[in-house]
Design a protein around this motif. Sequence first.
Motif, PDB file in Angstrom:
ATOM      1  N   PRO A   1       5.131   8.374   4.278  1.00 51.69           N
ATOM      2  CA  PRO A   1       5.942   7.352   4.944  1.00 51.69           C
ATOM      3  C   PRO A   1       6.481   6.328   3.965  1.00 51.69           C
ATOM      4  O   PRO A   1       5.841   5.989   2.981  1.00 51.69           O
ATOM      5  CB  PRO A   1       4.946   6.711   5.937  1.00 51.69           C
ATOM      6  CG  PRO A   1       3.880   7.737   6.123  1.00 51.69           C
ATOM      7  CD  PRO A   1       3.774   8.454   4.818  1.00 51.69           C
ATOM      8  N   ASN A   2       7.658   5.851   4.237  1.00 53.39           N
ATOM      9  CA  ASN A   2       8.276   4.843   3.393  1.00 53.39           C
ATOM     10  C   ASN A   2       7.493   3.546   3.495  1.00 53.39           C
ATOM     11  O   ASN A   2       7.318   2.997   4.579  1.00 53.39           O
ATOM     12  CB  ASN A   2       9.720   4.614   3.857  1.00 53.39           C
ATOM     13  CG  ASN A   2      10.466   3.680   2.932  1.00 53.39           C
ATOM     14  OD1 ASN A   2      10.012   2.600   2.623  1.00 53.39           O
ATOM     15  ND2 ASN A   2      11.638   4.124   2.503  1.00 53.39           N
ATOM     16  N   PRO A   3       6.993   2.981   2.356  1.00 51.46           N
ATOM     17  CA  PRO A   3       6.182   1.764   2.425  1.00 51.46           C
ATOM     18  C   PRO A   3       6.937   0.564   2.935  1.00 51.46           C
ATOM     19  O   PRO A   3       6.362  -0.353   3.492  1.00 51.46           O
ATOM     20  CB  PRO A   3       5.736   1.563   0.968  1.00 51.46           C
ATOM     21  CG  PRO A   3       6.720   2.337   0.152  1.00 51.46           C
ATOM     22  CD  PRO A   3       7.123   3.498   1.000  1.00 51.46           C
ATOM     23  N   VAL A   4       8.266   0.544   2.750  1.00 42.28           N
ATOM     24  CA  VAL A   4       9.037  -0.583   3.287  1.00 42.28           C
ATOM     25  C   VAL A   4       8.971  -0.574   4.802  1.00 42.28           C
ATOM     26  O   VAL A   4       8.721  -1.582   5.447  1.00 42.28           O
ATOM     27  CB  VAL A   4      10.501  -0.505   2.798  1.00 42.28           C
ATOM     28  CG1 VAL A   4      11.322  -1.600   3.445  1.00 42.28           C
ATOM     29  CG2 VAL A   4      10.554  -0.637   1.280  1.00 42.28           C
TER      30      VAL A   4
ATOM     31  N   GLU B   1      11.492  -6.488  -1.779  1.00 39.72           N
ATOM     32  CA  GLU B   1      10.629  -5.386  -1.362  1.00 39.72           C
ATOM     33  C   GLU B   1      11.250  -4.041  -1.724  1.00 39.72           C
ATOM     34  O   GLU B   1      10.553  -3.115  -2.172  1.00 39.72           O
ATOM     35  CB  GLU B   1      10.379  -5.475   0.138  1.00 39.72           C
ATOM     36  CG  GLU B   1       9.455  -4.402   0.699  1.00 39.72           C
ATOM     37  CD  GLU B   1       8.022  -4.502   0.186  1.00 39.72           C
ATOM     38  OE1 GLU B   1       7.229  -3.606   0.523  1.00 39.72           O
ATOM     39  OE2 GLU B   1       7.687  -5.455  -0.539  1.00 39.72           O
ATOM     40  N   LEU B   2      12.547  -3.915  -1.562  1.00 39.37           N
ATOM     41  CA  LEU B   2      13.207  -2.675  -1.952  1.00 39.37           C
ATOM     42  C   LEU B   2      13.052  -2.422  -3.450  1.00 39.37           C
ATOM     43  O   LEU B   2      12.782  -1.282  -3.875  1.00 39.37           O
ATOM     44  CB  LEU B   2      14.698  -2.727  -1.593  1.00 39.37           C
ATOM     45  CG  LEU B   2      15.065  -2.693  -0.110  1.00 39.37           C
ATOM     46  CD1 LEU B   2      16.578  -2.776   0.048  1.00 39.37           C
ATOM     47  CD2 LEU B   2      14.540  -1.437   0.551  1.00 39.37           C
TER      48      LEU B   2
ATOM     49  N   PRO C   1      17.242 -15.055   4.105  1.00 33.51           N
ATOM     50  CA  PRO C   1      16.317 -14.019   4.596  1.00 33.51           C
ATOM     51  C   PRO C   1      16.544 -12.645   3.992  1.00 33.51           C
ATOM     52  O   PRO C   1      15.685 -11.767   4.143  1.00 33.51           O
ATOM     53  CB  PRO C   1      16.580 -14.009   6.109  1.00 33.51           C
ATOM     54  CG  PRO C   1      17.950 -14.577   6.278  1.00 33.51           C
ATOM     55  CD  PRO C   1      18.088 -15.592   5.192  1.00 33.51           C
ATOM     56  N   TRP C   2      17.661 -12.402   3.345  1.00 36.67           N
ATOM     57  CA  TRP C   2      17.898 -11.105   2.713  1.00 36.67           C
ATOM     58  C   TRP C   2      17.145 -10.951   1.393  1.00 36.67           C
ATOM     59  O   TRP C   2      16.878  -9.840   0.959  1.00 36.67           O
ATOM     60  CB  TRP C   2      19.393 -10.888   2.470  1.00 36.67           C
ATOM     61  CG  TRP C   2      20.040 -11.958   1.646  1.00 36.67           C
ATOM     62  CD1 TRP C   2      20.219 -11.975   0.294  1.00 36.67           C
ATOM     63  CD2 TRP C   2      20.584 -13.194   2.130  1.00 36.67           C
ATOM     64  NE1 TRP C   2      20.835 -13.129  -0.104  1.00 36.67           N
ATOM     65  CE2 TRP C   2      21.082 -13.895   1.011  1.00 36.67           C
ATOM     66  CE3 TRP C   2      20.715 -13.770   3.405  1.00 36.67           C
ATOM     67  CZ2 TRP C   2      21.692 -15.151   1.117  1.00 36.67           C
ATOM     68  CZ3 TRP C   2      21.321 -15.007   3.509  1.00 36.67           C
ATOM     69  CH2 TRP C   2      21.800 -15.685   2.384  1.00 36.67           C
TER      70      TRP C   2
ATOM     71  N   GLY D   1      21.349  -4.603  -2.299  1.00 39.19           N
ATOM     72  CA  GLY D   1      21.731  -5.953  -1.886  1.00 39.19           C
ATOM     73  C   GLY D   1      22.531  -5.941  -0.596  1.00 39.19           C
ATOM     74  O   GLY D   1      22.297  -6.760   0.305  1.00 39.19           O
ATOM     75  N   ALA D   2      23.472  -5.001  -0.478  1.00 39.47           N
ATOM     76  CA  ALA D   2      24.275  -4.903   0.744  1.00 39.47           C
ATOM     77  C   ALA D   2      23.397  -4.540   1.941  1.00 39.47           C
ATOM     78  O   ALA D   2      23.532  -5.118   3.024  1.00 39.47           O
ATOM     79  CB  ALA D   2      25.376  -3.865   0.564  1.00 39.47           C
ATOM     80  N   ALA D   3      22.488  -3.567   1.763  1.00 36.38           N
ATOM     81  CA  ALA D   3      21.613  -3.150   2.862  1.00 36.38           C
ATOM     82  C   ALA D   3      20.675  -4.281   3.279  1.00 36.38           C
ATOM     83  O   ALA D   3      20.394  -4.469   4.469  1.00 36.38           O
ATOM     84  CB  ALA D   3      20.821  -1.916   2.451  1.00 36.38           C
ATOM     85  N   SER D   4      20.185  -5.032   2.304  1.00 39.77           N
ATOM     86  CA  SER D   4      19.296  -6.162   2.614  1.00 39.77           C
ATOM     87  C   SER D   4      20.027  -7.229   3.416  1.00 39.77           C
ATOM     88  O   SER D   4      19.480  -7.798   4.379  1.00 39.77           O
ATOM     89  CB  SER D   4      18.746  -6.769   1.318  1.00 39.77           C
ATOM     90  OG  SER D   4      18.013  -5.825   0.585  1.00 39.77           O
TER      91      SER D   4
END
Length: 390
Positions: free
Chosen positions: A2-5, A176-177, A169-170, A269-272
């Motif tokens: 599983p993805n840890p994020v 984390e990513l 908040p991003w 950065g964009a996804a965050s």
Amino acid sequence: MPNPVRMRWGERGTSMPGEVTIGIVTAIAIELATVRAVLDGVRDLRVAGDPGYYCVGTLPSAEERVPHRVAAVMLTRDGTRNAAATVVDMARSFPSIRVVVMCGIAAGLPAAGVRLGDVVSATGGIVDYGHLRATNGSRELRRASGDISTMFLAADNRLAVGQHDGRRPWEPVLAELERVNPGFRRPPPEGGTPSVHRGAIGSADVLLRDAVLRDGLADVHGIIAFEMEGSGISVGAGLHGREWFMIRGVSDLADDRKNDGWHGYAAAGAASYLRALAGVVEPVPAVARPDRRPGRVAELSRIVEALLAVRLVRDEHERRLLVDELPTHIRSVIAYSPTARTHVISIVRACEGFEEGQAALLGAVGLLLGAETAEFAQLEETVRQNWNGV
């Protein structure tokens, strides 16, 4: 494994096609990988008749217990035409989608203070600089982008205000990513955190590596970043009466030093920022699914043409008055467009989704035209003849 994020952020369940309200489009693999990483409860999905490979999941909304259900897809090839086709396919496969968001990388404008790794939010819309009209030495845009999401614009304003209070908040999402995936990390020896810029983004089928052309386009059109899919996204969304929004991480500066070294961090950065932005957007009302519409329209085109034949309906101001007369629960799922045909399609589709939709539409038009006029009588006959289930 599983993805840890996602394990840290929590599993929030999965999405089915008819429940999806936000579509996310990416152009290359690293962009989709970062989007997958910020989704909760992600899983893969194929839809019959659709060439796209989707991942579906959720993003937090402004209402903690009601997350956004989203579907993400990657283009088969880059470019505005492929972007438009992908959005059309997505709207057919997920008919309840209300907003389409393009999330990925772009080139930034150094003169506007945009640097590698920064994030650009398309609050100023898309400038389709590939479609120009040249007359006697002057150039002007032939096609304006439409239907930018007012919900996402309002949410972006909230994040902008929060920045002044030190709320970003991003940034924890991006940190984390970077922690869990080396491919998403900021290239050394660079340090710091990305700035967020807001404005217009230029879009065309041009891989821009020319600083002189970059600066000239920016001066003429007020552009702060450049990419190759946005105008297609807006066109594809408009064809189905959907809104759009765009978020880009800056991976190069549109000059001859362009390389792939910043792709991972810029996409992350964009996804965050997308996750943070979705977190202040109220739960998005779904566009009603066709297979659930008891009053389904049989001949949409005939009803649309009949409405467009009415001069008052073609007028943007009068059309807004018409929409204002519809019940709130119908009005709330209509995607606005300054283009008369696109807006009328959205109005009819929204009314189609409710038992009382036909009566509500005729009531609003009757108020606008006058229920005793010959023009309204002719329109009413056309609507009733081409509307099933009533």
